[in-house]
Design a protein around this motif. Structure first.
Motif, PDB file in Angstrom:
ATOM      1  N   PRO A 179       0.843  -1.194   0.000  1.00 48.43           N
ATOM      2  CA  PRO A 179       0.000   0.000   0.000  1.00 48.43           C
ATOM      3  C   PRO A 179       0.878   1.242   0.000  1.00 48.43           C
ATOM      4  O   PRO A 179       2.092   1.132   0.096  1.00 48.43           O
ATOM      5  CB  PRO A 179      -0.760  -0.128   1.334  1.00 48.43           C
ATOM      6  CG  PRO A 179       0.152  -0.902   2.228  1.00 48.43           C
ATOM      7  CD  PRO A 179       0.983  -1.787   1.348  1.00 48.43           C
ATOM      8  N   CYS A 180       0.249   2.407  -0.088  1.00 51.06           N
ATOM      9  CA  CYS A 180       1.026   3.647  -0.130  1.00 51.06           C
ATOM     10  C   CYS A 180       0.594   4.596   0.980  1.00 51.06           C
ATOM     11  O   CYS A 180      -0.576   4.943   1.082  1.00 51.06           O
ATOM     12  CB  CYS A 180       0.864   4.322  -1.492  1.00 51.06           C
ATOM     13  SG  CYS A 180       1.867   5.804  -1.600  1.00 51.06           S
ATOM     14  N   GLU A 181       1.557   4.979   1.802  1.00 46.39           N
ATOM     15  CA  GLU A 181       1.260   5.949   2.867  1.00 46.39           C
ATOM     16  C   GLU A 181       2.031   7.247   2.613  1.00 46.39           C
ATOM     17  O   GLU A 181       2.204   8.065   3.506  1.00 46.39           O
ATOM     18  CB  GLU A 181       1.604   5.353   4.232  1.00 46.39           C
ATOM     19  CG  GLU A 181       0.703   4.169   4.548  1.00 46.39           C
ATOM     20  CD  GLU A 181       0.780   3.700   5.987  1.00 46.39           C
ATOM     21  OE1 GLU A 181       1.844   3.882   6.613  1.00 46.39           O
ATOM     22  OE2 GLU A 181      -0.225   3.151   6.475  1.00 46.39           O
ATOM     23  N   ASP A 182       2.503   7.387   1.386  1.00 49.10           N
ATOM     24  CA  ASP A 182       3.239   8.601   1.010  1.00 49.10           C
ATOM     25  C   ASP A 182       2.646   9.121  -0.302  1.00 49.10           C
ATOM     26  O   ASP A 182       3.119   8.787  -1.394  1.00 49.10           O
ATOM     27  CB  ASP A 182       4.730   8.263   0.849  1.00 49.10           C
ATOM     28  CG  ASP A 182       5.538   9.465   0.387  1.00 49.10           C
ATOM     29  OD1 ASP A 182       4.981  10.593   0.380  1.00 49.10           O
ATOM     30  OD2 ASP A 182       6.707   9.284   0.015  1.00 49.10           O
ATOM     31  N   PRO A 183       1.572   9.941  -0.207  1.00 48.23           N
ATOM     32  CA  PRO A 183       0.900  10.396  -1.429  1.00 48.23           C
ATOM     33  C   PRO A 183       1.852  11.091  -2.392  1.00 48.23           C
ATOM     34  O   PRO A 183       1.707  10.977  -3.616  1.00 48.23           O
ATOM     35  CB  PRO A 183      -0.174  11.375  -0.926  1.00 48.23           C
ATOM     36  CG  PRO A 183      -0.145  11.336   0.556  1.00 48.23           C
ATOM     37  CD  PRO A 183       0.969  10.459   1.019  1.00 48.23           C
ATOM     38  N   ALA A 184       2.858  11.787  -1.854  1.00 46.41           N
ATOM     39  CA  ALA A 184       3.781  12.511  -2.728  1.00 46.41           C
ATOM     40  C   ALA A 184       4.538  11.546  -3.648  1.00 46.41           C
ATOM     41  O   ALA A 184       4.909  11.903  -4.770  1.00 46.41           O
ATOM     42  CB  ALA A 184       4.761  13.326  -1.885  1.00 46.41           C
ATOM     43  N   GLU A 185       4.727  10.307  -3.177  1.00 46.22           N
ATOM     44  CA  GLU A 185       5.440   9.320  -3.995  1.00 46.22           C
ATOM     45  C   GLU A 185       4.599   8.973  -5.242  1.00 46.22           C
ATOM     46  O   GLU A 185       5.151   8.777  -6.338  1.00 46.22           O
ATOM     47  CB  GLU A 185       5.731   8.067  -3.151  1.00 46.22           C
ATOM     48  CG  GLU A 185       6.353   6.908  -3.908  1.00 46.22           C
ATOM     49  CD  GLU A 185       7.706   7.234  -4.551  1.00 46.22           C
ATOM     50  OE1 GLU A 185       8.324   8.242  -4.168  1.00 46.22           O
ATOM     51  OE2 GLU A 185       8.126   6.467  -5.462  1.00 46.22           O
ATOM     52  N   ILE A 186       3.289   8.924  -5.080  1.00 48.34           N
ATOM     53  CA  ILE A 186       2.423   8.628  -6.229  1.00 48.34           C
ATOM     54  C   ILE A 186       2.541   9.763  -7.260  1.00 48.34           C
ATOM     55  O   ILE A 186       2.695   9.526  -8.456  1.00 48.34           O
ATOM     56  CB  ILE A 186       0.945   8.436  -5.780  1.00 48.34           C
ATOM     57  CG1 ILE A 186       0.843   7.249  -4.814  1.00 48.34           C
ATOM     58  CG2 ILE A 186       0.023   8.261  -6.995  1.00 48.34           C
ATOM     59  CD1 ILE A 186      -0.561   6.933  -4.331  1.00 48.34           C
TER      60      ILE A 186
END
Ligand SMILES: Cc1ncc(COP(=O)(O)O)c(C=O)c1O
Length: 427
Positions: A179-186
């Motif tokens: 999952p992704c907990e770093d929106p900036a990475e998306i």
């Protein structure tokens, strides 16, 4: 908590309210009057019993696939039947002269719920129709690139693949963290994949296979600075998450209403920012006089009025539940099973439980147990319906309760999973 007055009032009603709708409305109005925070109301089982009773679901099974398509409350089904029966009294008159024009009322209600101008809402049959209108309706030239991820909905990918075969466009898919907990990475990954020929970005607001919430606003902002339009797949976000169009600031957004709004099957909407309507071709041809009119996307020939008009009743139910309260309850139900199961060593969640990154949908993998076999077992042995997800980068059971799901049903699901973790799948 439900006020005593609303609770007693609701108890007195069933004789006159066999569908439980008035009772639900009263109970939720009572909850609003108490000013309880959505997170507190989310845990009030007395309150949610009224929402559970508003549906006619089969309690012999446990349906944990409410992401695919939802049941509609009885009252919504009644409204649809009423419109259908009326339509059949004299269709050419009733459909085109009486019920057809009533669509405008639904458009206005939807616009209010989404926080946009009614002239920016087209009523469609589903997210597929809404999104394909954008995917096929924007002019692209041979060699132009569309950028999306490998977690988009298969039909939407198929649409671009067909356009690649037909028009020679290029589909470029990036991978996203799971999952992704770093929106900036998306945002970074999308930005890094933009090339000289990137002409369009396509992104899910909520990814259907994991429930991941995607930072749409930031992606739109980044793309807009480069002159690249973004199509937002909101199939799973409208009426699931409490948000308004202005929170996304996007130009194109398509959703289904038979998922989280609980509207009749075969309903959706397409939002197109007013200034963008003229530049988007409809899927089915419309006269030039409609070029700048959102209704050009509704030129689909003769179609039922019943489905789209009964959206009004679904909106009334949604508004009574309260968008924030409903979101909080959905997240509470997800946490109820997911937090219990994640305590097990062999349980891997592919969904973050941080409320900023997910809501009702979560995907769970049982290490060492085949996902497809587990899904079959839950259905065959327990009549619990989940979805087996197999993606090149992960696999797991997608579990999606809804407002009518009871805690007891989630206990039965968790018990069944724990038994398999303990004893393995039966031979
Ligand atoms: C992310 C996503 N987009 C689009 C769709 C298409 O929705 P519909 O079949 O209602 O058109 C779905 C359906 O599940 C979906 O999950």
């Amino acid at each position: 908590m439900v006020s005593r007055r609303a609770f007693l009032g609701a108890l007195a009603l069933p004789l006159f309210d066999p569908r439980g709708f008035v009772a639900a409305m009263e109970a939720f109005q009572g909850a609003s009057a108490t000013g309880a925070a959505p997170s507190d109301a989310a845990r009030d089982e007395n309150l949610w019993r009224f929402a559970q009773d508003a549906f006619t679901v089969d309690r012999a099974i446990i349906n944990l696939n409410n992401g695919g398509v939802s049941p509609a409350p009885a009252r919504v089904q009644d409204a649809m039947r009423r419109y259908l029966e009326y339509s059949n009294t004299a269709p050419a008159y009733v459909l085109w002269e009486v019920l057809g024009p009533q669509r405008e009322g639904v458009r206005q209600r939807l616009a209010r719920a989404f926080g946009c101008d009614p002239e920016e809402i087209a009523i469609t049959r589903n997210a597929s129709e809404s999104l394909e209108t954008c995917q096929l309706g924007l002019d692209l030239e041979r060699g132009d690139e569309v950028l999306t991820s490998n977690q988009d909905y298969p039909r939407m990918l198929t649409t671009y693949e067909q356009r690649a075969r037909r028009d020679g466009i290029v589909l470029k898919q990036i991978s996203l963290p799971i999952p992704c907990e770093d929106p900036a990475e998306i945002v970074r990954r999308f930005e890094a994949a933009i090339g000289a020929r990137t002409r369009l970005i396509h992104v899910c607001h909520v990814i259907n296979i994991t429930g991941q919430i995607v930072p749409v606003r930031e992606i739109v902002e980044m793309a807009r600075a480069r002159g690249i339009p973004v199509i937002v797949d909101g199939a799973h976000s409208f009426a699931h998450l409490a948000f308004a169009a202005s929170d996304l600031d996007c130009d194109y957004f398509g959703t289904s209403l038979h998922k989280w709004l609980f509207a009749p099957h075969g309903t959706g909407f397409l939002f197109v920012r007013r200034a963008k309507i003229r530049g988007l071709w409809p899927l089915m041809a419309a006269p030039a006089v409609l070029d700048g009119d959102i209704r050009k996307f509704e030129e689909i020939g003769t179609h039922p009025a019943a489905n789209s008009l009964a959206i009004g009743e679904a909106l009334a139910f949604h508004e009574a539940l309260g968008a924030e309260r409903k979101e909080a309850r959905l997240r509470y139900l997800r946490d109820y099973w997911a937090k219990r199961l994640r305590a097990h060593e062999r349980v891997r969640l592919h969904t973050s439980l941080d409320p900023r990154y997910s809501c009702a949908i979560a995907t769970v993998e049982l290490l060492g147990i085949d996902t497809a076999a587990m899904q079959k077992h839950l259905w065959a042995r327990h009549r619990i319906h989940t979805v087996a997800i197999k993606h090149p980068e992960f696999e797991g059971l997608r579990v999606t309760p809804s407002v009518y799901t009871t805690l007891g049903e989630l206990d039965r699901f968790s018990d069944a999973v724990e038994k398999v973790l303990r004893d393995g799948l039966p031979g």
